[in-house]
Design a protein around this motif. Structure first.
Motif, mmCIF file in Angstrom:
data_model
loop_
_atom_site.group_PDB
_atom_site.id
_atom_site.type_symbol
_atom_site.label_atom_id
_atom_site.label_comp_id
_atom_site.label_asym_id
_atom_site.label_seq_id
_atom_site.Cartn_x
_atom_site.Cartn_y
_atom_site.Cartn_z
ATOM 1 N N UNK A 233 -62.351 16.157 5.031
ATOM 2 C CA UNK A 233 -62.780 17.455 4.503
ATOM 3 C C UNK A 233 -62.603 18.555 5.545
ATOM 4 N N UNK A 234 -63.050 18.289 6.761
ATOM 5 C CA UNK A 234 -62.962 19.294 7.812
ATOM 6 C C UNK A 234 -61.543 19.388 8.374
ATOM 7 N N UNK A 235 -60.847 18.285 8.393
ATOM 8 C CA UNK A 235 -59.473 18.285 8.894
ATOM 9 C C UNK A 235 -58.586 19.193 8.050
ATOM 10 N N UNK A 236 -58.757 19.128 6.740
ATOM 11 C CA UNK A 236 -57.965 19.966 5.850
ATOM 12 C C UNK A 236 -58.266 21.447 6.071
ATOM 13 N N UNK A 237 -59.550 21.757 6.253
ATOM 14 C CA UNK A 237 -59.932 23.153 6.476
ATOM 15 C C UNK A 237 -59.404 23.660 7.813
ATOM 16 N N UNK A 238 -59.442 22.801 8.836
ATOM 17 C CA UNK A 238 -58.967 23.204 10.153
ATOM 18 C C UNK A 238 -57.443 23.330 10.190
ATOM 19 N N UNK A 239 -56.758 22.474 9.459
ATOM 20 C CA UNK A 239 -55.302 22.581 9.426
ATOM 21 C C UNK A 239 -54.870 23.854 8.700
ATOM 22 N N UNK A 240 -55.609 24.217 7.679
ATOM 23 C CA UNK A 240 -55.323 25.478 6.986
ATOM 24 C C UNK A 240 -55.526 26.647 7.934
ATOM 25 N N UNK A 241 -56.581 26.577 8.727
ATOM 26 C CA UNK A 241 -56.859 27.611 9.715
ATOM 27 C C UNK A 241 -55.743 27.672 10.763
ATOM 28 N N UNK A 242 -55.273 26.507 11.178
ATOM 29 C CA UNK A 242 -54.197 26.435 12.169
ATOM 30 C C UNK A 242 -52.945 27.153 11.666
ATOM 31 N N UNK A 243 -52.587 26.885 10.423
ATOM 32 C CA UNK A 243 -51.381 27.499 9.865
ATOM 33 C C UNK A 243 -51.558 29.009 9.665
ATOM 34 N N UNK A 244 -52.730 29.425 9.218
ATOM 35 C CA UNK A 244 -53.012 30.847 9.013
ATOM 36 C C UNK A 244 -52.958 31.627 10.330
ATOM 37 N N UNK A 245 -53.371 30.963 11.416
ATOM 38 C CA UNK A 245 -53.430 31.651 12.708
ATOM 39 C C UNK A 245 -52.201 31.377 13.572
ATOM 40 N N UNK A 246 -51.205 30.773 12.960
ATOM 41 C CA UNK A 246 -49.915 30.571 13.630
ATOM 42 C C UNK A 246 -50.053 29.756 14.918
ATOM 43 N N UNK A 247 -50.692 28.591 14.792
ATOM 44 C CA UNK A 247 -50.819 27.649 15.893
ATOM 45 C C UNK A 247 -49.938 26.440 15.599
ATOM 46 N N UNK A 248 -49.047 26.103 16.516
ATOM 47 C CA UNK A 248 -48.179 24.936 16.339
ATOM 48 C C UNK A 248 -49.003 23.661 16.454
#
Length: 445
Positions: A233-248
């Motif tokens: 649950x949290x991994x999906x939310x954090x990965x979405x955040x990663x992509x939104x904030x342009x983190x490789x």
């Protein structure tokens, strides 16, 4: 009986020390009803709760730990982010040992569970009726080639929040960095507070945005794990955040070497094999972590080197008068301070049951929490139990906790440090239950 004198100099004016001692000598042999190995969060909290338990009669507890300073390690992220001074995150060991508990500043060398005894490097033997093993784990900076040398050079732009000796350099590096590739790493395997490697990344990103230099910095998160977080649950939310904030995202990339002069980090690709080299101008490293050798090589350890306990009762699977919680235990949950709030009352209740010859009925469900900073004034409060199942305290009030919130941020930055020093270590704080001791026996309904 011959003893070993413990010399603790008394400080006077700066630069001067008195030669006399204020501690009595330690006997060459000692016996206590309960011996606790480790004066960290788990060890001190267990001792405090036992001291406060009326059912625990004939109180006779000793803690073995050579450290002079007790650290609130969850606070190192705050120090590395420039939010709090390191002085807020440490106290003298003497000040946190519960009243009435004996403290031996000794280093354990060998466990002898058949004879209910412990040998120490100082030559003191300590025996026990019951043993609680809670020494934490070892942060193995030497496990990455070149890392120790890089951390010793302030100009290397290499730092880590995983040591009181290096954490202040993290904030200095964040402030000084204006342009180039920034790499944040997380090792494969078990580590304490598995969310911390990206907490500092999110806080650095937020600071660089505040400073107006974010667009000049390429950020990469290189982790030995296959995902951002172990709980889906949290991994999906954090990965979405990663992509939104342009983190490789470099997944299953495990750091194995650092060349500070060439500014190159070398990773082992756990998925495809081979090595991957990545240039950096800023590098934050989380070292691999492991059980202490004197635990891993003892009769108390499982095949992986952790203290072999039942995941529900916290009692050793072979030696029935031995218990373990915290980072050193084999409990298959996330290794966080929050987990100890739920583990401790279970251990205490089961220890008392064992002392009275009763069945062990208290059960730990694997609860752990990771207050995961995602930037200034926002935090994702990840709470879960065994199996990666969310167990959220505020979901019924605020909704799903995968959404970062300002209120959670203030819990981490303002509330939790105060609670830790004034209530957690005193045995009066129970995590999700607050100041109310939780029911440790599962409902039969």
């Amino acid at each position: 009986m011959a003893g070993i004198a413990v010399f603790r100099p008394l400080a006077t004016a700066p630069g001067r020390v008195l030669a006399r001692t204020y501690a009595t000598s330690i006997p060459a042999m000692a016996h206590h009803r309960v011996v606790i190995v480790g004066g960290g969060t788990a060890g001190v909290t267990v001792a405090a709760q036992l001291q406060r338990t009326p059912e625990f009669e004939k109180k006779d507890i000793a803690i073995l730990d050579p450290a002079k300073t007790h650290h609130y390690q969850p606070g190192w992220t705050l120090v590395g982010s420039g939010l709090r001074p390191i002085e807020d995150m440490q106290r003298s060991m003497r000040s946190v040992i519960p009243e009435g508990v004996k403290h031996y500043p000794l280093r354990v060398s060998t466990f002898d569970p058949e004879n209910n005894a412990i040998k120490t490097s100082e030559g003191v033997d300590v025996s026990y009726d019951y043993l609680i093993v809670a020494p934490g784990l070892e942060t193995n900076f030497a496990g990455i080639s070149g890392l120790e040398e890089a951390l010793q050079d302030p100009g290397s732009q290499v730092s880590s929040i995983y040591s009181e000796k290096t954490v202040e350099q993290v904030w200095k590096n964040v402030q000084a960095f204006k342009k180039g590739p920034a790499v944040f790493t997380q090792p494969a395997g078990i580590i304490k507070c598995a969310g911390a490697p990206q907490k500092i990344m999110w806080m650095a990103l937020s600071q660089w945005k505040r400073d107006g230099v974010r667009d000049n910095i390429d950020i990469s998160f290189a982790t030995g794990a296959p995902a951002m977080f172990a709980v889906p649950k949290y991994s999906q939310a954090l990965d979405k955040l990663r992509r939104e904030r342009n983190v490789e995202g470099l997944f299953q990339h495990n750091l194995v070497g650092v060349d500070a002069k060439k500014k190159v980090a070398t990773f082992k690709n756990l998925a495809g094999g081979g090595e991957v080299q990545k240039e950096f101008s800023f590098l934050h490293v989380v070292p691999p972590q492991k059980p202490w050798d004197w635990v891993a090589k003892s009769k108390l350890a499982d095949a992986a080197g952790w203290v072999d306990v039942d995941k529900s009762t916290t009692r050793h699977n072979k030696y029935k008068n031995v218990f373990s919680i915290g980072d050193a235990s084999s409990l298959p949950n996330s290794k966080t301070a929050a987990a100890i709030t739920s583990q401790t009352p279970v251990l205490v209740d089961n220890l008392l049951a064992a002392m009275n010859g009763k069945d062990l009925k208290a059960a730990y469900d694997g609860y752990a929490s990771c207050p995961l900073l995602t930037g200034h004034n926002e935090l994702m409060l990840c709470e879960f139990k065994y199996g990666g199942v969310p167990k959220e305290t505020f979901a019924g009030i605020l909704g799903g906790q995968e959404t970062p919130r300002r209120s959670f941020y203030h819990l981490k930055n303002n509330v939790f440090p105060y609670v830790y020093w004034n209530h957690f270590l005193n045995g009066t704080w129970y995590g999700p239950s607050g100041f109310f001791r939780p029911e440790t026996v599962p409902s039969q309904a």
